[in-house]
Design an enzyme around this catalytic site. Structure first.
Site, PDB file in Angstrom:
ATOM      1  N   ASP A 187       0.841  -1.063  -0.569  1.00 24.18           N
ATOM      2  CA  ASP A 187       0.198   0.008  -0.169  1.00 24.18           C
ATOM      3  C   ASP A 187       0.985   1.131   0.327  1.00 24.18           C
ATOM      4  O   ASP A 187       0.346   2.441   0.448  1.00 24.18           O
ATOM      5  CB  ASP A 187      -1.029   0.069   1.119  1.00 24.18           C
ATOM      6  CG  ASP A 187      -1.800  -1.337   1.023  1.00 24.18           C
ATOM      7  OD1 ASP A 187      -2.374  -1.798   0.692  1.00 24.18           O
ATOM      8  OD2 ASP A 187      -1.710  -1.786   2.475  1.00 24.18           O
ATOM      9  N   LYS A 216       2.617   2.173  -4.782  1.00 17.99           N
ATOM     10  CA  LYS A 216       3.403   1.395  -6.602  1.00 17.99           C
ATOM     11  C   LYS A 216       2.608   2.105  -7.689  1.00 17.99           C
ATOM     12  O   LYS A 216       3.034   2.645  -8.341  1.00 17.99           O
ATOM     13  CB  LYS A 216       3.490   0.416  -5.977  1.00 17.99           C
ATOM     14  CG  LYS A 216       4.835  -0.181  -5.120  1.00 17.99           C
ATOM     15  CD  LYS A 216       4.609  -2.450  -4.980  1.00 17.99           C
ATOM     16  CE  LYS A 216       3.100  -2.112  -4.986  1.00 17.99           C
ATOM     17  NZ  LYS A 216       2.900  -2.381  -3.129  1.00 17.99           N
ATOM     18  N   HIS A 221      -4.969  -1.552  -6.340  1.00 17.56           N
ATOM     19  CA  HIS A 221      -4.786   0.510  -6.495  1.00 17.56           C
ATOM     20  C   HIS A 221      -5.467   0.372  -7.609  1.00 17.56           C
ATOM     21  O   HIS A 221      -6.789   0.049  -7.885  1.00 17.56           O
ATOM     22  CB  HIS A 221      -3.499   0.300  -6.042  1.00 17.56           C
ATOM     23  CG  HIS A 221      -3.049   0.065  -7.631  1.00 17.56           C
ATOM     24  ND1 HIS A 221      -1.929  -1.131  -7.323  1.00 17.56           N
ATOM     25  CD2 HIS A 221      -2.424   0.591  -9.081  1.00 17.56           C
ATOM     26  CE1 HIS A 221      -1.473  -1.216  -8.532  1.00 17.56           C
ATOM     27  NE2 HIS A 221      -1.449  -0.478  -9.200  1.00 17.56           N
ATOM     28  N   THR A 262      -8.033  -1.052  -0.670  1.00 18.58           N
ATOM     29  CA  THR A 262      -8.020  -1.243  -2.299  1.00 18.58           C
ATOM     30  C   THR A 262      -8.945  -2.516  -2.091  1.00 18.58           C
ATOM     31  O   THR A 262     -10.304  -2.676  -2.458  1.00 18.58           O
ATOM     32  CB  THR A 262      -7.381  -0.876  -3.096  1.00 18.58           C
ATOM     33  OG1 THR A 262      -6.603   0.156  -3.324  1.00 18.58           O
ATOM     34  CG2 THR A 262      -8.360  -1.115  -4.452  1.00 18.58           C
ATOM     35  N   LYS A 298       3.163   9.933  -0.545  1.00 14.96           N
ATOM     36  CA  LYS A 298       2.523  10.894   0.932  1.00 14.96           C
ATOM     37  C   LYS A 298       2.818  10.998   1.942  1.00 14.96           C
ATOM     38  O   LYS A 298       2.374  11.834   2.642  1.00 14.96           O
ATOM     39  CB  LYS A 298       1.459   9.386   1.711  1.00 14.96           C
ATOM     40  CG  LYS A 298       0.678   8.296   0.681  1.00 14.96           C
ATOM     41  CD  LYS A 298      -0.008   7.856   1.577  1.00 14.96           C
ATOM     42  CE  LYS A 298      -1.245   7.133   0.866  1.00 14.96           C
ATOM     43  NZ  LYS A 298      -2.722   6.307   1.579  1.00 14.96           N
TER      44      LYS A 298
END
Length: 445
Positions: A25, A28, A53, A313, A345
Site C-alpha cells: 500500500d 506503487k 490500487h 483497496t 504521501k
C-alpha cells in the site's frame, strides 16, 4: 507460434522494476501509471488479486477522467499503447481476470490484442478461496488476516506439485481429472464443505475458450519483446516485508515479492534489469496481523489513517499506521538493491507539529545490528527515534524540490543519507500530477 529467441545482449538493462519496500500500500500504482507512458510492456510477476490500487486516468473517446481499480491486471494498461503481461509467477483467478477486464473496458479502456497471460501461470479456483477462509477459522487467534482470495492455498498447490496451470485447460479431459483429484484432497483435509465440483469444471470449459486468445508461451513472449528492444516495466505486488522468505514470517504472503521474484516470475535473467525503484511511504502502514515496531495508537495514528485514506483497496480494512521505520527500510534496501526511491504521501504529514523516524532497535542495552528473523525478538525491541520539526503547511502545490519547505527537505535528506539511496520521486498529494521529480545531477549518476 514464434520461435524461441536467442539470448540477446541488447536486452541488458531494458527492464525497470517498481517494488513495494514496506508492507504494501505504498502507492506503487501511481508511479507505475506515470512510468507506463514511456514503456512498451507492463508486467506482473507474482501474487494474484490479493492486492490492489486505484488509478485516475483519462479514458474513452471524450478523454474523461475515470477511476480504475486494478487487482490482477497490470495497471500500465491505462496507457493505451502499453501491452499488459501476466507472468508465470502470478496465480490467477480466471473469473476475477474477466470481471476486472470487463469493468475497465466498459469504462473505455480497450485491451484488444494488448493483454497476454503466460501459459505457465497457476490457477486459483473457488475452492482455494473456501479453503483460505476455513484455514483462517482453524487458526483462530493465530490467524494472519489473509484477504481470503485463495492465494495461499493456490501457492500451496503449486509447491506440492498438484496445482493446475493455464496450459492444462487445453487438454481438458486431463484438466478435469486433475481438478477432481485436487478437490478430493481438500475434502479429506477440511471435510465435505459445500462446493460444486462438476459445475466448476463446466465453467472452466467455457473460460478456457474465452481465455485462449490471451495465452502465450511466457518465456518466448517476454524474450521476443526484449530482443525487439521493447522497454518493460515490472509492477511488483505486495512488498518486501510480505515476502515469503524475507518478510515478517509467518505474517506474509505466499510468493516472492522482492527482486528475486521478478526474475523467477517472468523468466528473465538479472542482467535485463536496469533499474529498481523502491516505493516507500513517508510513514508506515500494514494490513492484518503481524509485528509493527513503530505502530501508533493515538491521535497521530488517527491523523495518518484519515488524512492518508488508509483503507485497503481489496479488503476495505482500516490499515494500522505508525512512524517511518528506517531500520526496516535499510533491510529492504539491502535485499532489493534499489537504484532510487519514490517517497509517497509526504503531504499526509503536512500539519503535524513534529515527525519521527525510527533509527535504531534496542534489545535491553544492546543495539540490534540487523532486522531480526525471530518475531519474538522483534516484539521486544525498544525503538529509538529521531524527531523533526513539522513544516505545518501544505506542500501539494510544490512542483520542484526547491519549493518544498526547509524542514521538509531536511526530513527527506536525512532519510536519503541514512539509507544511502537517492530519493528521486516525491509524492506531495493524491493527484497523478502531484509528484516532484528530483533526478540525480549528471555528475552524480
Amino acid at each position: 507460434m514464434a520461435s524461441m529467441p536467442k539470448p540477446n545482449q541488447s536486452a541488458r538493462g531494458r527492464v525497470t522494476v517498481v517494488l513495494g519496500s514496506q508492507w504494501g500500500d505504498e502507492g506503487k500504482g501511481k508511479l507505475t501509471d506515470m512510468l507506463a507512458g514511456e514503456m512498451d510492456i507492463c508486467a506482473r510477476c507474482a501474487g494474484g488479486n490479493n492486492a490492489g490500487h486505484t488509478i485516475v486516468a483519462n479514458s474513452g473517446p471524450d478523454n474523461v477522467k475515470t477511476k480504475f481499480d486494478f487487482h490482477l491486471l497490470p495497471s500500465g494498461l491505462v496507457n493505451p499503447k502499453c501491452i499488459g503481461f501476466i507472468g508465470s509467477g502470478v496465480v490467477m483467478h480466471v473469473p476475477s481476470f474477466f470481471s476486472e477486464l470487463d469493468t475497465i473496458e466498459k469504462k473505455g479502456l480497450k485491451c484488444d490484442n494488448r493483454l497476454f497471460v503466460s501459459d505457465r501461470t497457476h490457477l486459483v479456483f473457488d475452492f482455494h478461496q473456501v479453503v483460505d477462509g476455513l484455514k483462517e477459522v482453524e487458526l483462530g487467534g493465530s490467524s494472519i488476516g489473509t484477504t481470503k482470495k485463495g492465494i495461499g492455498p493456490a501457492y500451496s498447490s503449486k509447491a506440492s506439485r498438484s496445482g493446475l496451470r493455464v496450459h492444462h485447460l487445453y487438454d481438458f479431459d486431463t484438466f478435469a481429472a486433475k481438478f477432481r483429484k485436487l478437490v478430493e484432497g481438500r475434502f479429506k483435509r477440511y471435510g465435505n464443505f459445500e462446493y460444486d465440483t462438476e459445475g466448476e469444471i463446466a465453467r472452466y470449459r467455457a473460460f478456457a475458450e474465452r481465455l485462449r486468445p490471451f495465452v502465450v508461451d511466457g518465456v518466448t513472449f517476454i524474450h521476443s519483446m526484449l530482443s525487439s528492444n521493447r522497454r518493460v516495466l515490472v509492477e511488483g505486488a505486495n512488498a518486501l516485508m510480505l515476502d515469503l522468505d524475507y518478510g515478517t514470517y509467518p505474517f506474509v504472503t505466499s510468493s516472492s515479492t522482492g527482486i528475486g521474484g521478478v526474475c523467477t516470475g517472468l523468466g528473465i535473467p538479472p542482467q535485463c534489469i536496469g533499474g529498481v525503484i523502491g516505493v516507500m511511504k513517508a510513514y508506515t502502514s500494514r494490513v492484518g496481523a503481524g509485528p509493527f515496531p513503530t505502530e501508533l495508537n493515538d491521535e497521530i495514528m488517527t491523523h495518518l489513517q484519515e488524512v492518508g485514506a488508509e483503507y485497503g483497496t481489496t479488503t476495505g480494512r482500516r490499515r494500522r499506521c505508525g512512524w517511518l521505520d528506517l531500520v526496516m527500510m535499510r533491510y529492504s534496501c539491502l535485499i532489493n538493491g534499489y537504484t532510487c526511491l519514490n517517497l509517497t504521501k509526504l503531504d499526509v504529514l503536512d500539519n503535524l507539529p513534529e515527525i519521527k523516524v525510527a533509527t535504531t532497535y534496542m534489545l535491553g542495552d544492546k543495539e540490534l545490528s540487523s532486522f531480526p528473523a525471530d518475531l519474538n525478538i522483534l516484539a521486544k525491541v525498544d525503538v529509538q527515534y529521531k524527531t523533526f520539526k513539522g513544516w505545518r503547511g501544505p506542500i501539494s502545490n510544490c512542483t520542484s524540490y526547491e519549493q518544498l519547505p526547509d524542514t521538509c527537505r531536511e526530513y527527506i535528506e536525512f532519510i536519503e543519507n541514512f539509507l544511502g539511496v537517492h530519493i528521486e520521486w516525491i509524492g506531495v498529494g493524491p493527484g497523478r500530477e502531484a509528484m516532484v521529480h528530483r533526478p540525480l545531477p549528471p555528475h552524480e549518476m
